[in-house]
Design an enzyme around this catalytic site. Structure first.
Site, mmCIF file in Angstrom:
data_model
loop_
_atom_site.group_PDB
_atom_site.id
_atom_site.type_symbol
_atom_site.label_atom_id
_atom_site.label_comp_id
_atom_site.label_asym_id
_atom_site.label_seq_id
_atom_site.Cartn_x
_atom_site.Cartn_y
_atom_site.Cartn_z
ATOM 1 N N ARG A 259 1.440 -18.476 0.502
ATOM 2 C CA ARG A 259 1.251 -17.043 0.274
ATOM 3 C C ARG A 259 2.468 -16.332 0.859
ATOM 4 N NH1 ARG A 259 -3.695 -16.657 4.599
ATOM 5 N NH2 ARG A 259 -2.481 -17.175 6.416
ATOM 6 N N TYR B 180 8.460 18.295 -0.683
ATOM 7 C CA TYR B 180 8.816 17.573 0.535
ATOM 8 C C TYR B 180 7.597 17.309 1.402
ATOM 9 C CZ TYR B 180 8.437 21.989 3.127
ATOM 10 O OH TYR B 180 7.969 23.140 3.695
ATOM 11 N N MET C 172 -12.699 -14.959 7.413
ATOM 12 C CA MET C 172 -13.832 -15.573 6.718
ATOM 13 C C MET C 172 -13.881 -17.061 7.042
ATOM 14 S SD MET C 172 -13.769 -13.503 3.177
ATOM 15 C CE MET C 172 -12.061 -13.749 2.880
ATOM 16 N N SER D 34 3.541 25.670 2.413
ATOM 17 C CA SER D 34 3.524 24.406 3.140
ATOM 18 C C SER D 34 2.081 24.135 3.547
ATOM 19 C CB SER D 34 4.423 24.495 4.379
ATOM 20 O OG SER D 34 4.333 23.279 5.097
ATOM 21 N N LYS E 202 -5.623 -17.345 -2.355
ATOM 22 C CA LYS E 202 -5.510 -18.792 -2.170
ATOM 23 C C LYS E 202 -5.691 -19.519 -3.504
ATOM 24 C CE LYS E 202 -6.992 -20.356 1.716
ATOM 25 N NZ LYS E 202 -8.143 -20.165 2.576
ATOM 26 N N HIS F 27 -4.288 -17.210 16.139
ATOM 27 C CA HIS F 27 -4.877 -15.915 15.824
ATOM 28 C C HIS F 27 -4.161 -14.776 16.563
ATOM 29 C CE1 HIS F 27 -7.884 -12.695 16.335
ATOM 30 N NE2 HIS F 27 -8.104 -12.950 15.054
ATOM 31 N N ARG G 294 -13.165 -23.337 0.884
ATOM 32 C CA ARG G 294 -12.395 -22.327 1.634
ATOM 33 C C ARG G 294 -12.435 -20.975 0.941
ATOM 34 N NH1 ARG G 294 -6.761 -24.391 3.391
ATOM 35 N NH2 ARG G 294 -6.423 -24.856 1.199
ATOM 36 N N CYS H 93 3.036 19.999 6.165
ATOM 37 C CA CYS H 93 3.511 19.796 7.538
ATOM 38 C C CYS H 93 2.395 19.405 8.493
ATOM 39 C CB CYS H 93 4.266 21.019 8.043
ATOM 40 S SG CYS H 93 3.266 22.513 8.062
ATOM 41 N N GLY I 118 -8.178 -15.712 9.034
ATOM 42 C CA GLY I 118 -9.187 -16.072 10.032
ATOM 43 C C GLY I 118 -10.462 -15.249 9.985
HETATM 44 C C1 PEP Z 1 -1.687 22.363 10.263
HETATM 45 O O1 PEP Z 1 -2.662 23.061 10.466
HETATM 46 O O2 PEP Z 1 -1.699 21.374 9.519
HETATM 47 C C2 PEP Z 1 -0.419 22.655 10.946
HETATM 48 C C3 PEP Z 1 0.682 21.989 10.668
HETATM 49 O O3 PEP Z 1 -0.450 23.606 11.911
HETATM 50 P P1 PEP Z 1 -0.994 23.358 13.401
HETATM 51 O O4 PEP Z 1 -1.248 21.897 13.548
HETATM 52 O O5 PEP Z 1 0.085 23.867 14.292
HETATM 53 O O6 PEP Z 1 -2.219 24.180 13.401
#
Ligand code: PEP
Ligand code: MG
Length: 909
Positions: free
Chosen positions: A341, A878, A108, A791, A27, A459, A97, A858, A106
Site C-alpha cells: 500500500r 482568498y 481491525m 470577509s 488490501k 503501533h 484479514r 478570516c 491495527g
Molecule cells: C470571526 O468571527 O470569525 C472572526 C474572524 O472574528 P473574531 O474571531 O475576532 O470574532
C-alpha cells in the site's frame, strides 16, 4: 445480473485490480493488482465491502447466498492449491484479514492459521516434517481466534504462555520445545472451555465463517470508530475481508516474515527500510513482541532473497508511482508478498519524497502536490531541542527515532492518566511497554510517546508519525514496570510525574525538561540559518512554489504585529486578511489610555483620551504596512465589548474591600477603584458576544472609529510620501444591516478625505465588512451595495447560526464529538450543510449586487484544509489564516484546484 460479492485472486484468475478499493478495500485491491502483474502472492479471495453493510443490517449475520459464494471460492482455492480445507492429510490453511478503502492500521482484526484442528494438525506436521512448527501454528490460531472471535482477553493467553515459559526456564518463544508447545495448547484449550463453556471449534468451516464475521464486526469496534472520526473516514464504507492461503514464516531458520518501506518513512531517504524476524509470523513483527532486525541485515543473511525483495519492491514503487509499505513472508527460502500500500510517512518525508519523485521523473508536479497531506506540513514546523541545552542533559537511553520532533513532559504510564493529567494542564510523555490501538486517546493527549519494545512499524511508531507526535520506540534500555508505575534507565529510577525529554528525530531519551527550539524551517524563516544550508527548507519551498503556480485562491494571514507579518510573508502570505486592532490596545503601555477612554463621561473627555492613543495606533499601522510591502492589509475596526479592557467586577470588589480594611485606607485609590467599579457594572452584559460589540460600538462611540481611521490614513499618507506602496482595506465587524455599514463607512470616508487633504496625497483604499451574523448573510445583496469586500467571520457566524457560544460550548461539545452526536467540531471545520449553505447564498447575493465583489474568510476555518476546499468551491477569492497555517492553506488550495481540474478532464474524456 446477479451481484458479485466475492472476488478471486490467484495465478491466472484475477478478478480485481488496484482501482477497486471501494469494493475490495485497499488490501484486497492491491493483492489482486500484485497477483495480476505476476508477483508471488498466495492465492485467495476478497469478500467485498458491501457485505460489511449487509452483515451489519442483518444483525451481524452473513446471509446464506453470500456464504454460498464464499464456499464456491474456497473450492476454487482448493482446486488451485491442490490442498483441502479440513483435510487430515493435506490441509489448506488460510488467513482472514480486514482491509478498508482507507488503511486503518491495527484498528481491525485478523486471524491466521484457520483450518487447523486436532486432525489437520497431524497432517500439517507430517507434510512439513516439522511437528513443532505445526504446533506453533495451532497455538497461534487458538490464541488469535480466542481473542478476536471469542473475545477472551489477550492477557489470559499471554499469562499461560508466560507461566509455561517460566516453568520450563525458556526466555524466547523460539526456544519453546514441542512438549511445552503441547502444554500451551492444552492450557489455551482449557481457557477457551472455561471462558465460553464450549470446546475450541474443531469444524474448520465454523472457524472460517466465525472469523469472517468477527472481522466484519471489528469495523464497528470502538477503536476503529474513533480512528474513523479522527481521520474523517465515513462509516458507510465498510471493510472488505480477504481470505488467503497461508504461507509460513515460522517453519524454521530458512523462513521469516517482515514489513518494510521502499523509502525511509521518517526521513524520506531512498533506501529499503524495514524489519524482519526469522522463524515468526506477521503479528510478531507488528505487535513488537520481539524486537526485529533491520532489513539491511537480510542482505547478509539471505542475499538472494534480499535481492529479489529489492527488485520486487522497486517494481512496486514504479508501478504505483509512490512509496510502498509492504509485508512479506519467506517460506523455506521462497519470497511471498502479502500486502502493499502507499506508505504513511512523516510530513518531513512526505515533502522530500514528493519532490524527489518529481526529480526522478516518476511523477509530475500535480501528483507530487497531491501526495502531501496539507496538515502534515505542520510537522515540519515542529520544535526541536536547542543543541546547547540538550548537551546539558544526560542521555538516559536510546531507542528508535520513530517520529520526529522534540518533546518534554512528565512521565505517565497509562493512556487514561495521560488524558487526565493533560486536562489538569500538565504536559506528559506516555511511557508504555508497547502501545495498542486502545491507547489512542492517551497518545493524542501526550507531548510524545516512549515505548520499551517494538520497531519502526510498531503501533506507537505508525500512529505517532500519523499524529505528528514525537515518538521513540523499541527502547530496550528501559526496565519498565507498568503496573507499579516506574521504570529504570541505567541506575536511575523514574516514577510517575518525573520529567523526561525525548527526541523523536534521534531516538534519545533524556533526563529532565529540555526547552524546545524552532524547527529547521523555522530557523531559516527567522533568519537564523541560511536557506542553502537546509535541504528540507529547499524542498518545502519548491513544493509550495509549485502549489502557488496552480492554486486559484489567494492566501492571506491573520496577523496584527510586524513580527508575525514577517513570518507570514516568509511562509508565502499574499496579504493580511485580518488585523484585529484591539490586540494592539491590549499592550501594556496603551491600556491606561484605553481605560481613560472608557471611563470618560463626556465625548470631549473621550476624544482627549483617544488623541493619546492615536500616535500608538498610527505607529502600529505604519509598521504593519511597511512590513507588508504593498500587499493588501485588511484592518478591522474595534470589535470586542469595552468591558474586556477593564478588570473583572469581582476582582475590583475584593481589591476595594481589602483597601478599606487596611490601616492606610488610601482614600484616593479607593475612590478611583469605586469609579472603575461603577463603570464595569454599567458595561456588564449577560452575553457579551451578542451585546455591545463590533460596529455597534463604533456607531455609539463614533470618535473611536474616527481615531482608528485617522491612525490608518495618517500611516498610509506618510507611507505615500515616502513613496512606499500600500493598499489598506478597512473592515467593519458584526454588521447586520446595510445602515450599520453605511454609518461606519461614512465616518471612514470623511476622515480619509480629511487626512489625504492634509497630506496632499490621494490613496486607493476600500471599505468592506465581515459577514459574521446570519442577517448580514441573508441580506448580502443589500449589504454589498455598500461593502466593497466581504470577509466571512466564520467563528461568529458558526456561533450565531448554531446559537452556540464559541466560549461556552467546549464542555458538551467534547461529549457530542466523543459520542458521535456530531461528526465534526463546527468551530474547526466549516459545517457545510448549515453554515456553508448560508455562506454560499451570501456569495451569490453579494455578487448579484456587485459582480466584482472580493470575498474572503478570516475565521479559523480559513486554515483548515476541508474548509479551504469548500471556500474554493463557492468561489471565494482568498482565505486568511494564522501565519503558521499559510503553508497548509497554500497546499490545500492547490490540491482542490488539481482535483477540480482532473474531474473536469474526466468528464470531457
Ligand atoms: C470571526 O468571527 O470569525 C472572526 C474572524 O472574528 P473574531 O474571531 O475576532 O470574532
Ligand atoms: Mg468575529
Amino acid at each position: 445480473m446477479i451481484k458479485k460479492y466475492v472476488y478471486f485472486f490467484g495465478a491466472g484468475q484475477v478478478e480485481g485490480n488496484k482501482d477497486m478499493k471501494d469494493i475490495l478495500g485497499g488490501k484486497g485491491a492491491n493483492l489482486a493488482e500484485m497477483a495480476g502483474i505476476g508477483l508471488p502472492v498466495p492465492p485467495g479471495f476478497t469478500i467485498s465491502t458491501d457485505v460489511c453493510n449487509i452483515f451489519a443490517r442483518a444483525g451481524n449475520q452473513i446471509p446464506l447466498y453470500i456464504e454460498e459464494e464464499i464456499l464456491g471460492n474456497l473450492k476454487r482455492l482448493e482446486d488451485l492449491t491442490g490442498q483441502h480445507f479440513g483435510d487430515a492429510e493435506n490441509p489448506l490453511l488460510v488467513s482472514v484479514r480486514s482491509g478498508a478503502k482507507f488503511s486503518m492500521p491495527g484498528m481491525m482484526d485478523t486471524v491466521l492459521n484457520l483450518g487447523l484442528n486436532d486432525y489437520t494438525l497431524k497432517g500439517l506436521a507430517r507434510k512439513s516434517k516439522n511437528r513443532r512448527f505445526a504446533l506453533d501454528c495451532y497455538r497461534r490460531l487458538i490464541q488469535m481466534f480466542g481473542d478476536v472471535v471469542l473475545e477472551i482477553p489477550k492477557k489470559k493467553f499471554a499469562e499461560i504462555l508466560r507461566a509455561r515459559k517460566q516453568a520450563n526456564k525458556i526466555s524466547h518463544d523460539n526456544q519453546i520445545t514441542e512438549k511445552v508447545m503441547g502444554e500451551i495448547i492444552s492450557g489455551y484449550k482449557s481457557l477457551v472451555k472455561k471462558e465460553t463453556g464450549r470446546e475450541f471449534p474443531q469444524n474448520v468451516l465454523t472457524q472460517l465463517m466465525l472469523a469472517i464475521s468477527a472481522v466484519f464486526k471489528s469495523w464497528n469496534n470502538p477503536r476503529a470508530v474513533t480512528y474513523r472520526r479522527l481521520n474523517y473516514i465515513p462509516d458507510y464504507l465498510g471493510t472488505a475481508v480477504s481470505v488467503q492461503q497461508m504461507v509460513f514464516g515460522n517453519i524454521g531458520k530458512n523462513s521469516a516474515t517482515g514489513v518494510g518501506f521502499t523509502r525511509n518513512p521518517a526521513s524520506g531517504e531512498k533506501e529499503l527500510y524495514g524489519e524482519y524476524l526469522f522463524n515468526a509470523q506477521g503479528e510478531d513483527v507488528v505487535a513488537g513482541v520481539r524486537t526485529p532486525s533491520p532489513l539491511k541485515n537480510l542482505e547478509k543473511e539471505m542475499p538472494e532473497i534480499y535481492k529479489e525483495l529489492k527488485e520486487t519492491t522497486n517494481r512496486l514503487e514504479k508501478h504505483y508511482r509512490d512509496v510502498q509499505d509492504f509485508e512479506f513472508t519467506i517460506q523455506e527460502g521462497h519470497l511471498f508478498m502479502l500486502q502493499t500500500r502507499n506508505g504513511k510517512r512523516t510530513g518531513h518525508a512526505a515533502v522530500k519524497i514528493a519532490v524527489d519523485l518529481v526529480e526522478e521523473g516518476l511523477i509530475g508536479k500535480e501528483d507530487a502536490l497531491l501526495k502531501v497531506e496539507p496538515q502534515a506540513l505542520n510537522q515540519l514546523l515542529h520544535p526541536v531541542f536547542d543543541a546547547k541545552e540538550k548537551e546539558k542533559h544526560e542521555v538516559l537511553a536510546r531507542g528508535l527515532a520513530a517520529s520526529p520532533g522534540a518533546a518534554a513532559g512528565q512521565v505517565v504510564f497509562t493512556a487514561e492518566d495521560a488524558v487526565s493529567w493533560k486536562r489538569g494542564g500538565k504536559k506528559v510523555i506516555l511511557v508504555r511497554g508497547e502501545t495498542s490501538p486502545d491507547d489512542i486517546h492517551g497518545m493524542s493527549a501526550s507531548q510524545g510517546i516512549l515505548t520499551a519494545t517494538g520497531g519502526m512499524t510498531s503501533h506507537a511508531a505508525v500512529v505517532g508519525r500519523q499524529m505528528g507526535k514525537p515518538a521513540v520506540v523499541g527502547c530496550g534500555d528501559l526496565r519498565l514496570n507498568e503496573e507499579k508505575k516506574f521504570f529504570h534507565a541505567g541506575e536511575k529510577k523514574f516514577n510517575e510525574g518525573d520529567w523526561i525529554s525525548i527526541d523523536g528525530s534521534s531516538g534519545e531519551v533524556l533526563f529532565g525538561e529540555i526547552e524546545t527550539r524552532p524547527s529547521e524551517i523555522m530557523q531559516v524563516i527567522r533568519g537564523e540559518r541560511k536557506p542553502e544550508e537546509s535541504k528540507i527548507y529547499q524542498d518545502f519551498t519548491k513544493l509550495l512554489f509549485w502549489a502557488d503556480q496552480i492554486k486559484r485562491l489567494k492566501i492571506r494571514a491573520n496577523t496584527d504585529t510586524p513580527a508575525d507579518a514577517k513570518v507570514a510573508l516568509a511562509f508565502g502570505a499574499e496579504g493580511i486578511g485580518l488585523a484585529r486592532t484591539e490586540h494592539m490596545f491590549f499592550e501594556k503601555n496603551r491600556l491606561p489610555f484605553i481605560k481613560e477612554m472608557i471611563l470618560s463621561e463626556t465625548e470631549k473627555e473621550r476624544r482627549k483620551a483617544l488623541a493619546k492613543l492615536l500616535p500608538f495606533q498610527k505607529k502600529d499601522f505604519y509598521e504593519l504596512f511597511k512590513e507588508m510591502k504593498g500587499h493588501p492589509v485588511t484592518i478591522r475596526t474595534i470589535d470586542p465589548p469595552l468591558h474586556e479592557f477593564l478588570p473583572r467586577k469581582e476582582d475590583l470588589m475584593v481589591e476595594i474591600a481589602v483597601l478599606r480594611a487596611s490601616k492606610s485606607r488610601n482614600k484616593q485609590k479607593i475612590k478611583e477603584l469605586e469609579k472603575l467599579l461603577e463603570r464595569v457594572k454599567a458595561l456588564s452584559e449577560f452575553n457579551p458576544m451578542l451585546g455591545h460589540r463590533g460596529c455597534r460600538l463604533g456607531i455609539s462611540y463614533p470618535e473611536i472609529i474616527e481615531m482608528q481611521a485617522a491612525a490608518i490614513f495618517e500611516a498610509v499618507c506618510q507611507m505615500a510620501r515616502e513613496r512606499e506602496k500600500v493598499y489598506p482595506e478597512i473592515m467593519i465587524p458584526l454588521v447586520g444591516t446595510k445602515e450599520e455599514l453605511s454609518n461606519q463607512k461614512a465616518i471612514i470616508n470623511r476622515v480619509a478625505e480629511e487626512v489625504m487633504e492634509k497630506y496632499k496625497v490621494k490613496i486607493e483604499y476600500s471599505v468592506g465588512t465581515m459577514i459574521e451574523v446570519p442577517r448580514a448573510a441573508i441580506t448580502a445583496d443589500e449589504i454589498a451595495q455598500e461593502a466593497e469586500f466581504f470577509s466571512f467571520g466564520t467563528n461568529d457566524l458558526t456561533q450565531t447560526i448554531y446559537g452556540l457560544s464559541r466560549d461556552d460550548g467546549a464542555g458538551f461539545l467534547a461529549y457530542y464529538l466523543a459520542n458521535g452526536i456530531w461528526k465534526n467540531n463546527p468551530f474547526e471545520t466549516i459545517d457545510i450543510n448549515g453554515v456553508g449553505i448560508i455562506m454560499k447564498m451570501a456569495v451569490e447575493k453579494g455578487r448579484k449586487s456587485r459582480p466584482n465583489l472580493k470575498i474572503g474568510i478570516c475565521g479559523v476555518h480559513g486554515g483548515e484544509p476541508r474548509s479551504i476546499e469548500f471556500c474554493h468551491k463557492i468561489g471565494l477569492d482568498y482565505v486568511s489564516c494564522s501565519a503558521y497555517q499559510v503553508p497548509v492553506a497554500r497546499l490545500a488550495a492547490a490540491q482542490v484546484t488539481i482535483r477540480e481540474k482532473s474531474k473536469k478532464e474526466d468528464i470531457s474524456d
